[in-house]
Scaffold this motif. Structure first.
Motif: not given
Length: 132
Positions: A12, A26, A30-31
């Motif tokens: 990322g 991110g 997004e996690e």
């Protein structure tokens, strides 16, 4: 001068500073990463807390807990509304003046001493440099 490098990685994006710290960046869905807006909010909360902490301690009032939640609503595409810094503080037991000192210091920090907060309040020039 403050400098941060941001780059795309295999996973990322990440920001790094000259002292070796890294933070993953991110999109908001997004996690395990911070979105750019969350980083902005973290910068404001961090700026206030790291400024409030030593100033209250220097005055002899070491807070048991010092935390903040920073919120902002998106009011339009690419626009944030009011940003709110909500403190969560536990005062030292038996310290009669701690609340007064904390409130005075926190107000001054918010109004004048936090560089990030000042940057958000005042118009500034943001330049972009593209390769030729």
């Amino acid at each position: 001068m403050a400098t941060v490098n941001v780059r795309r990685t295999d996973d990322g994006f990440e920001a790094t500073n000259e002292r070796g710290a890294r933070v993953a960046i991110g999109s908001a869905d997004e996690e395990g990463v911070f979105s750019p807006v969350e980083l902005l909010l973290a910068a404001l909360g961090g700026c206030e807390l790291v400024t409030v902490e030593p100033l209250t301690a220097q005055r002899g009032h070491r807070l048991v807990r010092l935390a903040a939640t920073v919120r902002a609503e998106k009011v339009a595409t690419s626009r944030l509304g009011t940003v709110t810094v909500e403190y969560d503080v536990e005062l030292p037991e038996g310290d009669e003046k701690a609340a007064e000192v904390f409130a005075a210091v926190a107000r001054r920090v918010h109004a004048s001493y936090c560089t990030v907060g000042n940057a958000l309040k005042e118009p500034m020039t943001v330049e972009q440099v593209l390769p030729e």
